[in-house]
Enzyme design. Structure first.
Site, short mmCIF file in Angstrom:
data_model
loop_
_atom_site.label_atom_id
_atom_site.label_comp_id
_atom_site.label_asym_id
_atom_site.label_seq_id
_atom_site.Cartn_x
_atom_site.Cartn_y
_atom_site.Cartn_z
N ASP A 45 1.04 -8.45 -1.32
CA ASP A 45 -0.36 -8.00 -1.41
C ASP A 45 -0.39 -6.57 -1.94
OD1 ASP A 45 -3.31 -8.31 -0.55
OD2 ASP A 45 -2.71 -6.39 0.34
N GLN A 97 13.63 -1.30 6.73
CA GLN A 97 12.41 -1.58 7.51
C GLN A 97 12.02 -3.05 7.37
OE1 GLN A 97 9.20 1.08 6.40
NE2 GLN A 97 9.87 2.65 7.84
N TRP A 99 0.84 -1.22 0.00
CA TRP A 99 0.00 0.00 0.00
C TRP A 99 0.87 1.26 0.00
CZ3 TRP A 99 -3.63 1.56 4.70
CH2 TRP A 99 -4.30 2.75 4.38
N ARG A 147 -2.51 9.25 7.45
CA ARG A 147 -2.44 9.13 8.90
C ARG A 147 -2.57 10.48 9.60
NH1 ARG A 147 2.98 5.54 8.96
NH2 ARG A 147 3.54 7.25 7.55
N TYR A 165 -4.36 -7.69 8.02
CA TYR A 165 -3.57 -6.52 7.60
C TYR A 165 -3.32 -5.52 8.73
CZ TYR A 165 -7.87 -3.58 6.58
OH TYR A 165 -9.03 -2.85 6.62
N TYR A 174 -3.91 1.41 -4.59
CA TYR A 174 -2.69 1.89 -3.94
C TYR A 174 -1.86 2.68 -4.96
CZ TYR A 174 -3.93 -1.75 -0.48
OH TYR A 174 -4.58 -2.53 0.46
N GLN A 229 -9.33 -10.90 4.16
CA GLN A 229 -8.25 -9.99 4.54
C GLN A 229 -8.85 -8.91 5.43
OE1 GLN A 229 -5.34 -6.66 2.57
NE2 GLN A 229 -5.57 -8.54 1.40
N ARG A 260 8.65 0.29 3.70
CA ARG A 260 8.89 1.31 2.66
C ARG A 260 10.31 1.28 2.13
NH1 ARG A 260 5.38 6.49 4.39
NH2 ARG A 260 5.81 6.89 2.21
N GLY A 267 3.57 -3.89 5.95
CA GLY A 267 4.09 -2.90 5.01
C GLY A 267 5.52 -2.54 5.35
N1 LIG Z 1 -7.68 -4.72 2.55
C1 LIG Z 1 -7.58 -3.52 3.08
O1 LIG Z 1 -8.56 -2.76 3.17
C2 LIG Z 1 -6.24 -3.08 3.62
C3 LIG Z 1 -6.16 -1.95 4.44
C4 LIG Z 1 -4.90 -1.63 4.98
C5 LIG Z 1 -3.78 -2.39 4.66
N2 LIG Z 1 -3.91 -3.46 3.81
C6 LIG Z 1 -2.73 -4.29 3.41
O2 LIG Z 1 -1.93 -4.57 4.55
C7 LIG Z 1 -0.61 -4.06 4.34
C8 LIG Z 1 0.00 -3.69 5.67
O3 LIG Z 1 -0.74 -2.67 6.31
P1 LIG Z 1 -0.13 -1.25 6.59
O4 LIG Z 1 1.00 -1.01 5.64
O5 LIG Z 1 -1.25 -0.29 6.68
O6 LIG Z 1 0.37 -1.36 8.10
P2 LIG Z 1 1.55 -2.03 8.92
O7 LIG Z 1 2.10 -3.20 8.24
O8 LIG Z 1 0.96 -2.19 10.27
O9 LIG Z 1 2.62 -0.83 8.97
C9 LIG Z 1 3.49 -0.60 7.91
C10 LIG Z 1 4.21 0.73 8.09
O10 LIG Z 1 4.96 0.75 9.30
C11 LIG Z 1 6.17 1.48 9.10
N3 LIG Z 1 7.28 0.52 9.33
C12 LIG Z 1 7.45 -0.69 8.74
N4 LIG Z 1 8.57 -1.30 9.19
C13 LIG Z 1 9.11 -0.47 10.08
C14 LIG Z 1 10.28 -0.54 10.89
N5 LIG Z 1 11.10 -1.61 10.83
N6 LIG Z 1 10.56 0.50 11.71
C15 LIG Z 1 9.74 1.58 11.76
N7 LIG Z 1 8.61 1.70 11.01
C16 LIG Z 1 8.31 0.69 10.18
C17 LIG Z 1 6.15 2.00 7.68
O11 LIG Z 1 5.53 3.28 7.63
P3 LIG Z 1 6.29 4.66 8.01
O12 LIG Z 1 7.76 4.43 7.92
O13 LIG Z 1 5.76 5.66 7.06
O14 LIG Z 1 5.82 4.95 9.43
C18 LIG Z 1 5.22 1.00 7.00
O15 LIG Z 1 4.62 1.49 5.84
C19 LIG Z 1 -0.81 -2.93 3.32
O16 LIG Z 1 0.38 -2.59 2.66
C20 LIG Z 1 -1.85 -3.55 2.42
O17 LIG Z 1 -1.24 -4.48 1.55
C21 LIG Z 1 -5.12 -3.82 3.31
#
Ligand SMILES: NC(=O)c1ccc[n+]([C@@H]2O[C@H](COP(=O)([O-])OP(=O)(O)OC[C@H]3O[C@@H](n4cnc5c(N)ncnc54)[C@H](OP(=O)(O)O)[C@@H]3O)[C@@H](O)[C@H]2O)c1
Length: 316
Positions: free
Chosen positions: A56, A288, A21, A230, A204, A61, A176, A284, A282
């Site tokens: 995913d 990470q 995403w 956010r 997710y 996105y 999901q 970036r 997720g």
């Molecule tokens: N089906 C749906 O409606 C839906 C909705 C939401 C998500 N999703 C899926 O789920 C995936 C994961 O969700 P998400 O990306 O929202 O949340 P997440 O996995 O909870 O958080 C990912 C974010 O955390 C930060 N991060 C990651 N690793 C890190 C590290 N080692 N140290 C510090 N910060 C770190 C990054 O953002 P920053 O560095 O910018 O803080 C990253 O983009 C999405 O990419 C998507 O594929 C689906």
């Protein structure tokens, strides 16, 4: 990395999948601000190197950009992961996103083109909206599966009742849903329903989109660019933010005892639930991804789980 069978499919998926995403980049109301495509590609390559075998993504996105970046990263790569994408969120010329389940065939053709592939491993209905269209839309997805354009079909953000409805039309491989310490709504009905009906759960945002990584601060939130969704999300504002950062501090403290970051503890907490097949995480950039995926085998002790549950109960 440990793998698990996803629902009724033939796919053994790693317990962490890479979510694409944020790497969609800017351009819509659901963006995460600026993103360097080279960082995104390095993140994908690092995840694959560390054993992640699925990605995913979704058309919404970055309004097609995430799927294109995934294709660029995988082009010529010898170790191709499964690619999961979605349908149901369309956008207009101004980039405004809306729910529409009436154009799935066209959406699929667009995704195949952007992903530079002939078939999608898992095709998911992104949102069950408009609700009156979900039965017909699911029938269309089942036809696409019979035609071989998609290998398996799944849903996302569905309630148990909605899964019951479409499951009568064609088997559901996976749901999901969101799942983290900050959003436990699926525990009551969705997870038990999925477990009983052999519907895989790829949960997710286990770190609540960065909030539980230990790297989030009030200063960072205040400095988010306007096009980072956010900036306006309620969990990043008072009164929720005080509680949410306190949870992140607890996870940091527990993680420090094992030399793992808070985000790893947040993911392990979601995976304590046997109904969760895998988590979508997720990242970036490569760093990470490495910090998280390296510890994919981390599990919390019974005492640590109890400590977290007590804290959550005391901070509702
Ligand atoms: N089906 C749906 O409606 C839906 C909705 C939401 C998500 N999703 C899926 O789920 C995936 C994961 O969700 P998400 O990306 O929202 O949340 P997440 O996995 O909870 O958080 C990912 C974010 O955390 C930060 N991060 C990651 N690793 C890190 C590290 N080692 N140290 C510090 N910060 C770190 C990054 O953002 P920053 O560095 O910018 O803080 C990253 O983009 C999405 O990419 C998507 O594929 C689906």
């Amino acid at each position: 990395m440990q793998k698990k069978r996803l629902g009724n499919s033939d796919m053994e998926i790693s317990t962490i999948g890479l979510g694409a995403w944020a790497i969609g980049g800017p351009g819509s109301k659901i963006s995460w601000g600026p993103q360097d495509d080279n960082d995104s590609i390095a993140a994908i390559h690092k995840a694959i190197d560390l054993g992640v075998n699925w990605i995913d993504t979704a058309p919404a996105y970055g309004l097609g950009h995430s799927e294109e970046v995934v294709a660029r990263a995988l082009k010529g790569h010898s170790n191709k992961p499964y690619v999961f994408t979605k349908c149901s969120l369309l956008w207009d010329e101004a980039g405004e996103i809306h729910n529409d389940l009436s154009q799935i065939r066209q959406e699929l053709e667009n995704s195949l083109r952007r992903l530079q592939t002939d078939t999608i491993d898992l095709y998911q209905m992104h949102w069950p909206k408009p609700e009156e269209q979900i039965s017909e839309a699911w029938s269309t997805m089942a036809k696409l599966q019979q035609e071989g354009k998609v290998r398996w079909i799944g849903v996302s953000n569905f309630s148990a009742a909605q899964m019951e409805l479409v499951g009568k039309i064609a088997p559901i491989t996976s749901n999901q849903p969101p799942y983290s310490m900050i959003n436990r709504a699926i525990e009551a009905e969705v997870l038990p329903y999925s477990a009983v009906h052999n519907i895989g759960t790829i949960a997710y945002a286990p770190m609540h989109s960065g909030l539980l990584t230990g790297a989030m601060t009030r200063e960072r939130i205040a400095a988010f660019p306007e096009d980072d969704f956010r900036k306006r999300a309620k969990n990043y504002q008072e009164p929720q933010i005080t509680r949410n950062l306190a949870i992140a501090d607890l996870l940091k403290q527990i993680g420090a005892g094992h030399n793992v970051p808070a985000g790893v503890v947040a993911i392990a907490w979601t995976q304590r639930n046997p109904a969760v097949t895998a988590s979508i995480v997720g990242g970036r950039n490569a760093q990470q991804v490495e910090q998280i995926v390296t510890h994919s085998g981390f599990r919390l002790s019974t005492d640590e789980l109890a400590q977290i549950d007590t804290f959550l109960a005391e901070h509702p």
